[in-house]
Design a protein around this motif. Structure first.
Motif, PDB file in Angstrom:
ATOM      1  N   VAL A   1     -14.400   4.035 -53.751  1.00 18.08           N
ATOM      2  CA  VAL A   1     -15.436   3.652 -52.795  1.00 18.08           C
ATOM      3  C   VAL A   1     -15.581   2.141 -52.872  1.00 18.08           C
ATOM      4  CG1 VAL A   1     -16.720   5.824 -52.862  1.00 18.08           C
ATOM      5  CG2 VAL A   1     -17.297   4.023 -54.464  1.00 18.08           C
ATOM      6  N   GLY A   2     -15.895   1.527 -51.730  1.00 17.18           N
ATOM      7  CA  GLY A   2     -16.023   0.085 -51.755  1.00 17.18           C
ATOM      8  C   GLY A   2     -16.485  -0.500 -50.450  1.00 17.18           C
ATOM      9  N   VAL A   3     -16.431  -1.820 -50.405  1.00 19.01           N
ATOM     10  CA  VAL A   3     -16.819  -2.581 -49.222  1.00 19.01           C
ATOM     11  C   VAL A   3     -15.667  -3.514 -48.849  1.00 19.01           C
ATOM     12  CG1 VAL A   3     -19.301  -2.486 -49.665  1.00 19.01           C
ATOM     13  CG2 VAL A   3     -17.949  -4.356 -50.627  1.00 19.01           C
ATOM     14  N   GLN A   4     -15.582  -3.834 -47.544  1.00 23.07           N
ATOM     15  CA  GLN A   4     -14.538  -4.714 -47.035  1.00 23.07           C
ATOM     16  C   GLN A   4     -15.134  -5.651 -46.000  1.00 23.07           C
ATOM     17  OE1 GLN A   4     -10.628  -2.041 -46.834  1.00 23.07           O
ATOM     18  NE2 GLN A   4     -12.092  -1.489 -45.300  1.00 23.07           N
ATOM     19  N   ILE A   5     -14.590  -6.846 -45.929  1.00 20.77           N
ATOM     20  CA  ILE A   5     -14.951  -7.800 -44.884  1.00 20.77           C
ATOM     21  C   ILE A   5     -13.656  -8.309 -44.273  1.00 20.77           C
ATOM     22  CG2 ILE A   5     -16.022 -10.015 -44.344  1.00 20.77           C
ATOM     23  CD1 ILE A   5     -17.892  -9.578 -46.697  1.00 20.77           C
ATOM     24  N   HIS A   6     -13.539  -8.150 -42.948  1.00 18.53           N
ATOM     25  CA  HIS A   6     -12.374  -8.636 -42.214  1.00 18.53           C
ATOM     26  C   HIS A   6     -12.790  -9.854 -41.403  1.00 18.53           C
ATOM     27  CE1 HIS A   6      -9.656  -5.255 -42.957  1.00 18.53           C
ATOM     28  NE2 HIS A   6     -10.758  -4.525 -42.982  1.00 18.53           N
ATOM     29  N   ASN A   7     -12.024 -10.917 -41.504  1.00 14.72           N
ATOM     30  CA  ASN A   7     -12.235 -12.148 -40.735  1.00 14.72           C
ATOM     31  C   ASN A   7     -13.646 -12.717 -40.882  1.00 14.72           C
ATOM     32  OD1 ASN A   7      -9.554 -12.099 -39.755  1.00 14.72           O
ATOM     33  ND2 ASN A   7     -10.183 -10.561 -38.256  1.00 14.72           N
ATOM     34  N   GLY A   8     -14.262 -12.521 -42.033  1.00 12.81           N
ATOM     35  CA  GLY A   8     -15.543 -13.135 -42.334  1.00 12.81           C
ATOM     36  C   GLY A   8     -16.766 -12.499 -41.708  1.00 12.81           C
ATOM     37  N   HIS A   9     -16.609 -11.459 -40.869  1.00 17.63           N
ATOM     38  CA  HIS A   9     -17.799 -10.911 -40.220  1.00 17.63           C
ATOM     39  C   HIS A   9     -17.747  -9.400 -39.987  1.00 17.63           C
ATOM     40  CE1 HIS A   9     -14.956 -11.672 -36.974  1.00 17.63           C
ATOM     41  NE2 HIS A   9     -15.591 -10.768 -36.276  1.00 17.63           N
ATOM     42  N   ASP A  10     -16.607  -8.772 -40.071  1.00 12.28           N
ATOM     43  CA  ASP A  10     -16.468  -7.346 -39.797  1.00 12.28           C
ATOM     44  C   ASP A  10     -16.638  -6.569 -41.102  1.00 12.28           C
ATOM     45  OD1 ASP A  10     -16.005  -5.032 -38.401  1.00 12.28           O
ATOM     46  OD2 ASP A  10     -13.838  -5.302 -38.262  1.00 12.28           O
TER      47      ASP A  10
END
Length: 170
Positions: A66-75
């Protein structure tokens, strides 16, 4: 730290880094970061950041994360993933993998689902000092067959929809 260079068909070169830190018995914290070299802008900024907690169940050849992700600084997305290996041989070099992943938005609404079944065959010492892994799979939600050929540090992924990528682990 594990680093790799990744090239996508129709995309650009990405530099990827991953670090795994033990949390306890069969658990670890895994951090990923990636810089897309085609991103433009004033300097290299991460195009992908992720933090996962993964737990392994060796007695049943499975793991969850389980985790968190950030794509391109905002997604921003939450991620839940799982994998189960079903070995055909006692040494585990031939078997089937069942994989799934769910990405949700900040409100936990599903954004992307993936699931796959794949036949995995590992050949140790294919040639002296050369290990090879071949995977033939089917992505269940997108209905796309794919293959993976891995030789020591090189990995080639090909998808029947025309997409492909190459990875070099440094």
């Amino acid at each position: 730290m594990e680093t790799s260079l990744r090239l996508r068909g129709g995309g650009g070169l990405r530099i990827h880094a991953k670090e795994k830190l033990p949390l306890g018995y069969n658990s670890l914290l895994q951090a990923h970061g990636e810089v897309d070299t085609t991103g433009g802008g004033p300097g290299p900024a991460p195009s992908y950041l992720a933090l996962f907690v993964r737990h392994f169940y060796p007695q049943i050849s499975a793991n969850i994360g389980v985790g968190v992700q950030i794509h391109n600084g905002h997604d921003f997305t939450y991620s839940l993933r799982g994998k189960k290996a079903i070995p055909f041989t006692s040494n585990g070099l031939l078997g089937i993998n069942l994989k799934c992943r769910l990405l949700t938005d900040k409100e936990f609404k599903p954004r992307k689902r993936t699931g796959a079944i794949e036949l995995a065959w590992t050949i140790l010492d294919f040639r002296k000092g050369q290990d090879v892994r071949l995977k033939l799979g089917y992505e269940l939600y997108h209905k796309v067959p794919y293959f993976q050929l891995r030789e020591n540090n090189w990995t080639l992924n090909g998808y029947m929809d025309g997409n492909w990528n190459v990875r070099f682990d440094m």
